[in-house]
Design a protein around this motif. Structure first.
Motif, PDB file in Angstrom:
ATOM      1  N   THR A  79       0.866  -1.184  -0.036  1.00 58.24           N
ATOM      2  CA  THR A  79      -0.005   0.018  -0.090  1.00 58.24           C
ATOM      3  C   THR A  79       0.872   1.124   0.205  1.00 58.24           C
ATOM      4  N   ASP A 111     -12.627   2.556  -3.425  1.00 54.09           N
ATOM      5  CA  ASP A 111     -11.573   1.990  -2.594  1.00 54.09           C
ATOM      6  C   ASP A 111     -11.598   0.977  -2.504  1.00 54.09           C
ATOM      7  N   THR A 112     -10.476   0.128  -2.458  1.00 52.25           N
ATOM      8  CA  THR A 112     -10.365  -1.475  -2.229  1.00 52.25           C
ATOM      9  C   THR A 112      -9.421  -1.853  -1.026  1.00 52.25           C
ATOM     10  N   THR A 130     -10.893   6.109  -8.485  1.00 54.13           N
ATOM     11  CA  THR A 130      -9.461   6.418  -8.041  1.00 54.13           C
ATOM     12  C   THR A 130      -8.590   7.207  -8.943  1.00 54.13           C
ATOM     13  N   VAL A 146      -3.697   4.006  -1.713  1.00 57.38           N
ATOM     14  CA  VAL A 146      -4.212   3.044  -2.684  1.00 57.38           C
ATOM     15  C   VAL A 146      -3.123   1.779  -2.885  1.00 57.38           C
ATOM     16  N   LEU A 150      -2.183   0.214  -8.608  1.00 58.07           N
ATOM     17  CA  LEU A 150      -3.092   1.373  -9.066  1.00 58.07           C
ATOM     18  C   LEU A 150      -2.516   2.573  -8.839  1.00 58.07           C
ATOM     19  N   SER A 170      -4.397  -4.621   0.264  1.00 57.67           N
ATOM     20  CA  SER A 170      -4.979  -5.568  -0.825  1.00 57.67           C
ATOM     21  C   SER A 170      -4.758  -6.569  -1.355  1.00 57.67           C
TER      22      SER A 170
END
Length: 260
Positions: A79, A111-112, A130, A146, A150, A170
């Motif tokens: 992240t 958002d993930t 995003t 993120v 991404l 993620s």
């Protein structure tokens, strides 16, 4: 094949940030007669596409509803926080969420990361995507946290990013409808898991034909049962040894006494 039978094909969905090129290349090498079609989907629509038959399998972000979908976790992403190049964060190698306390942290609707509590200061409204949030970072409105993929996908020359050590992560997984675990799905699972072409699950090789059993060879006996030696013939033993091979009638009597 009859005219009503469709040619085999495989549709692979993938969410933003996932790069399936490596696995597609291996597929094309192993199954050149089965075309693979890529289907780009958003995070929100990925599972509906799988359930609706729009794709045979797909790269998605966890969590996955295991009620009707199967999933194999593949990897966890780093992240990062996306900031302008002249931001103070750009001068360090990594940051924590506490380092973002004075920044406006944008929270896009797609958002993930599944934050329990978003760090920093909240924005007036949430960006729709995003990509929209990245544009706002470039405009100096705030920063964005993120998955690294991404940040790379939406890279801009005027922006940079740094790892965030204590942010949620993620995870990417391969998912497909559980009731539609076809041979082609099994083939793709084998590719993703790094199996060789000879060990792909679900494609058990045909059993090899059994080799005929060799007939046992009978010992050579010279034409039948073993013969007994003819009477009077030596069996190979020394006749002086007193064995059974001595000639018959050779018993010696007592010596005669001479006449006085």
């Amino acid at each position: 094949m009859t005219g009503s039978e469709a040619s085999p094909s495989f549709k692979l969905a993938y969410v933003p940030g996932v790069t399936p090129a490596k696995w597609v290349r291996i597929w094309n090498e192993r199954l050149p007669d089965v075309p693979l079609t890529l289907v780009a989907v958003s995070v929100e629509e990925a599972f509906d596409v799988l359930r609706g038959g729009g794709a045979d399998a797909g790269f998605v972000r966890l969590p996955v509803d295991r009620t009707d979908l199967s999933a194999i976790p593949l990897y966890t992403e780093t992240t990062v926080v996306v900031v302008p190049k002249d931001h103070v964060v750009a001068a360090v190698d990594q940051v924590s969420t506490d380092d973002l306390a004075d920044d406006i942290v944008l929270h896009p609707l797609d958002d993930t990361l599944g934050w329990e509590r978003l760090p920093g200061q909240p924005a007036i409204e949430r960006p729709a995507t995003t990509e929209d949030a990245v544009d706002l970072v470039a405009a100096g409105i705030g920063v964005l946290v993120v998955p690294q993929s991404l940040a790379r996908l939406h890279h801009r020359k005027d922006l940079t990013y740094r790892p965030v050590t204590d942010a949620p992560e993620s995870r990417v997984a391969l998912s497909w409808p559980e009731e539609k675990t076809t041979d082609l799905v099994e083939d793709f699972i084998g590719i993703v898991r790094g199996r060789t072409v000879n060990s792909t699950r679900g494609r058990a090789p045909a059993p090899a034909p059994a080799e005929p059993k060799a007939k046992a060879k009978r010992p050579e006996t010279g034409g039948g049962a073993r013969r007994k030696p003819a009477a009077g013939k030596s069996t190979g033993r020394n006749p002086r040894s007193g064995g059974s091979g001595s000639a018959k009638g050779t018993k010696r009597g007592k010596p005669r006494r001479g006449r006085s």
